[in-house]
Design a protein around this motif. Structure first.
Motif, PDB file in Angstrom:
ATOM      1  N   LEU A  77     -11.376  -9.222  37.496  1.00  0.00           N
ATOM      2  CA  LEU A  77      -9.912  -9.071  37.417  1.00  0.00           C
ATOM      3  C   LEU A  77      -9.524  -8.595  36.097  1.00  0.00           C
ATOM      4  CD1 LEU A  77      -7.110  -9.536  38.497  1.00  0.00           C
ATOM      5  CD2 LEU A  77      -6.803 -11.919  37.586  1.00  0.00           C
ATOM      6  N   LYS A  78      -8.961  -7.437  35.894  1.00  0.00           N
ATOM      7  CA  LYS A  78      -8.597  -6.940  34.473  1.00  0.00           C
ATOM      8  C   LYS A  78      -7.024  -6.901  34.443  1.00  0.00           C
ATOM      9  CE  LYS A  78      -8.388  -2.492  33.557  1.00  0.00           C
ATOM     10  NZ  LYS A  78      -8.873  -1.169  33.135  1.00  0.00           N
ATOM     11  N   ILE A  79      -6.644  -7.639  33.363  1.00  0.00           N
ATOM     12  CA  ILE A  79      -5.395  -7.705  32.995  1.00  0.00           C
ATOM     13  C   ILE A  79      -5.053  -6.827  31.744  1.00  0.00           C
ATOM     14  CG2 ILE A  79      -3.533  -9.397  32.455  1.00  0.00           C
ATOM     15  CD1 ILE A  79      -5.291 -11.631  33.533  1.00  0.00           C
ATOM     16  N   SER A  80      -4.146  -5.797  32.014  1.00  0.00           N
ATOM     17  CA  SER A  80      -3.898  -4.992  30.813  1.00  0.00           C
ATOM     18  C   SER A  80      -2.557  -5.380  30.214  1.00  0.00           C
ATOM     19  CB  SER A  80      -3.692  -3.535  31.405  1.00  0.00           C
ATOM     20  OG  SER A  80      -4.976  -3.283  32.056  1.00  0.00           O
ATOM     21  N   ASP A  81      -2.553  -4.948  28.882  1.00  0.00           N
ATOM     22  CA  ASP A  81      -1.217  -5.432  28.064  1.00  0.00           C
ATOM     23  C   ASP A  81      -0.977  -6.860  28.282  1.00  0.00           C
ATOM     24  OD1 ASP A  81       2.155  -4.160  28.304  1.00  0.00           O
ATOM     25  OD2 ASP A  81       0.849  -4.845  26.375  1.00  0.00           O
ATOM     26  N   SER A  82      -1.885  -7.567  27.944  1.00  0.00           N
ATOM     27  CA  SER A  82      -1.680  -9.021  28.239  1.00  0.00           C
ATOM     28  C   SER A  82      -0.303  -9.709  27.799  1.00  0.00           C
ATOM     29  CB  SER A  82      -2.717  -9.905  27.654  1.00  0.00           C
ATOM     30  OG  SER A  82      -4.004  -9.464  28.355  1.00  0.00           O
ATOM     31  N   GLN A  83       0.414 -10.471  28.321  1.00  0.00           N
ATOM     32  CA  GLN A  83       1.484 -10.931  27.926  1.00  0.00           C
ATOM     33  C   GLN A  83       1.201 -12.691  27.722  1.00  0.00           C
ATOM     34  OE1 GLN A  83       4.436  -9.591  30.384  1.00  0.00           O
ATOM     35  NE2 GLN A  83       4.138  -7.348  30.238  1.00  0.00           N
ATOM     36  N   LEU A  84       2.260 -13.286  26.971  1.00  0.00           N
ATOM     37  CA  LEU A  84       2.136 -14.675  26.627  1.00  0.00           C
ATOM     38  C   LEU A  84       2.296 -15.343  28.191  1.00  0.00           C
ATOM     39  CD1 LEU A  84       4.245 -15.160  23.628  1.00  0.00           C
ATOM     40  CD2 LEU A  84       1.652 -15.151  23.828  1.00  0.00           C
ATOM     41  N   GLY A  85       3.055 -14.746  29.094  1.00  0.00           N
ATOM     42  CA  GLY A  85       3.151 -15.178  30.417  1.00  0.00           C
ATOM     43  C   GLY A  85       2.054 -15.214  31.260  1.00  0.00           C
ATOM     44  N   ASP A  86       0.826 -14.479  30.825  1.00  0.00           N
ATOM     45  CA  ASP A  86      -0.553 -14.390  31.538  1.00  0.00           C
ATOM     46  C   ASP A  86      -1.221 -15.667  31.366  1.00  0.00           C
ATOM     47  OD1 ASP A  86      -0.431 -10.817  30.924  1.00  0.00           O
ATOM     48  OD2 ASP A  86       0.432 -11.843  32.558  1.00  0.00           O
ATOM     49  N   ALA A  87      -0.815 -16.462  30.270  1.00  0.00           N
ATOM     50  CA  ALA A  87      -1.767 -17.581  30.165  1.00  0.00           C
ATOM     51  C   ALA A  87      -1.545 -18.652  31.489  1.00  0.00           C
ATOM     52  CB  ALA A  87      -1.092 -18.443  28.977  1.00  0.00           C
ATOM     53  N   ALA A  88      -2.760 -18.979  31.909  1.00  0.00           N
ATOM     54  CA  ALA A  88      -3.019 -19.733  33.021  1.00  0.00           C
ATOM     55  C   ALA A  88      -4.335 -19.897  33.254  1.00  0.00           C
ATOM     56  CB  ALA A  88      -2.247 -18.798  34.451  1.00  0.00           C
ATOM     57  N   MET A  89      -4.528 -20.664  34.601  1.00  0.00           N
ATOM     58  CA  MET A  89      -5.747 -20.733  34.976  1.00  0.00           C
ATOM     59  C   MET A  89      -5.869 -19.792  36.290  1.00  0.00           C
ATOM     60  SD  MET A  89      -8.616 -22.518  35.188  1.00  0.00           S
ATOM     61  CE  MET A  89      -8.423 -24.294  34.645  1.00  0.00           C
ATOM     62  N   TYR A  90      -6.907 -18.949  36.360  1.00  0.00           N
ATOM     63  CA  TYR A  90      -7.062 -18.023  37.397  1.00  0.00           C
ATOM     64  C   TYR A  90      -8.387 -18.221  38.306  1.00  0.00           C
ATOM     65  CZ  TYR A  90      -3.921 -14.897  34.696  1.00  0.00           C
ATOM     66  OH  TYR A  90      -2.675 -14.488  34.287  1.00  0.00           O
ATOM     67  N   PHE A  91      -8.015 -18.328  39.601  1.00  0.00           N
ATOM     68  CA  PHE A  91      -8.919 -18.529  40.724  1.00  0.00           C
ATOM     69  C   PHE A  91      -9.419 -17.476  41.476  1.00  0.00           C
ATOM     70  CE2 PHE A  91      -9.249 -23.305  40.093  1.00  0.00           C
ATOM     71  CZ  PHE A  91      -7.909 -23.592  39.527  1.00  0.00           C
ATOM     72  N   CYS A  92     -10.534 -17.330  41.712  1.00  0.00           N
ATOM     73  CA  CYS A  92     -11.183 -16.356  42.543  1.00  0.00           C
ATOM     74  C   CYS A  92     -11.436 -16.893  43.978  1.00  0.00           C
ATOM     75  CB  CYS A  92     -12.170 -15.636  41.919  1.00  0.00           C
ATOM     76  SG  CYS A  92     -13.177 -14.574  43.124  1.00  0.00           S
ATOM     77  N   ALA A  93     -10.941 -16.448  44.870  1.00  0.00           N
ATOM     78  CA  ALA A  93     -11.449 -17.056  46.318  1.00  0.00           C
ATOM     79  C   ALA A  93     -11.759 -16.109  47.207  1.00  0.00           C
ATOM     80  CB  ALA A  93      -9.944 -17.628  46.628  1.00  0.00           C
ATOM     81  N   TYR A  94     -12.686 -16.480  48.198  1.00  0.00           N
ATOM     82  CA  TYR A  94     -13.004 -15.726  49.290  1.00  0.00           C
ATOM     83  C   TYR A  94     -12.664 -16.032  50.580  1.00  0.00           C
ATOM     84  CZ  TYR A  94     -16.993 -14.203  52.475  1.00  0.00           C
ATOM     85  OH  TYR A  94     -17.751 -13.767  53.663  1.00  0.00           O
TER      86      TYR A  94
END
Lengths: 117, 111
Positions: A77-94
């Motif tokens: 996962l690529k996050i461009s132009d990161s913002q403060l609101g992007d701070a989080a836990m990110y989970f990948c799922a199949y």
């Protein structure tokens, strides 16, 4: 059995910069779905992006895009132009696309992303 | 947003007491799930349902039971709560093409 691995427990990025979160998975199936979910401090699980394995084109949702490498079983996962609101836990799922699997998702353990101002 | 509500959102109880968490959906989806989330373990499936009165176990079902008497409601019961069941519990429903929509979570503390 399928497995999902997120090798980066924690990452950080400067505001406005780009960051890439990695996810690899193991499966013998050819048809499946992959997801990235975001869980901010509010605890709400939010779907960020979805990729169907039969589609070669990488999914994109605004500042979020994926690099789907089917042969390598990689789904970053690529996050461009990161913002403060992007701070989080990110989970990948199949999720297998095979009928009868009751739509169960296989989850990675998550990557905690900090965004520095 | 998918219409999923969980209740209660927070609960503190004592070891040995029964606890029931409720998940209510307004989306008329067939599949519903109960997960628990703990640090270092991610999301683990407790039980799921694929229709009214049709349920099955997930990977961490010991100590939990579920019931689904109506499409919209999926109940998770801890018959005799233990401290190891202190966790955040999430209900989810499955929409097409199989992505999950989650409730806001229920934080349970067992003293």
């Amino acid at each position: 059995a399928q497995t999902v691995t997120q090798s980066q427990p924690e990452m950080s990025v400067q505001e406005a910069e780009t960051v890439t979160l990695s996810c690899t998975y193991d499966t013998s199936e050819s048809d499946y779905y992959l997801f990235w979910y975001k869980q901010p401090p509010s605890r709400q699980m939010i779907l960020v992006i979805r990729q169907e394995a039969y589609k070669q084109q990488n999914a994109t949702e605004n500042r979020f895009s994926v690099n789907f490498q089917k042969a390598a079983k990689s789904f970053s996962l690529k996050i461009s132009d990161s913002q403060l609101g992007d701070a989080a836990m990110y989970f990948c799922a199949y999720r297998s696309a095979r009928a009868g699997n009751n739509r169960k998702l296989i989850w990675g353990l998550g990557t905690s992303l900090a965004v520095n101002p | 947003d998918a219409g999923i509500t969980q209740s209660p959102r927070h609960k503190v109880t004592e070891t040995g007491t029964p606890v029931t968490l409720r998940c209510h959906q307004t989306e008329n989806h067939r599949y519903m799930y109960w997960y628990r989330q703990d640090p270092g373990h991610g999301l683990r499936l407790i039980h799921y349902s694929y229709g009214v009165k049709d349920t099955d176990k997930g990977e961490v079902s010991d100590g939990y039971s579920v019931s689904r008497s109506k499409t919209e409601d999926f109940l998770l019961t801890l018959e005799s709560a233990t401290s190891s069941q202190t966790s955040v519990y999430f209900c989810a429903i499955s929409g097409p093409p199989g992505e999950l929509f989650f409730g806001e979570g229920s934080r349970l503390t067992v003293l």
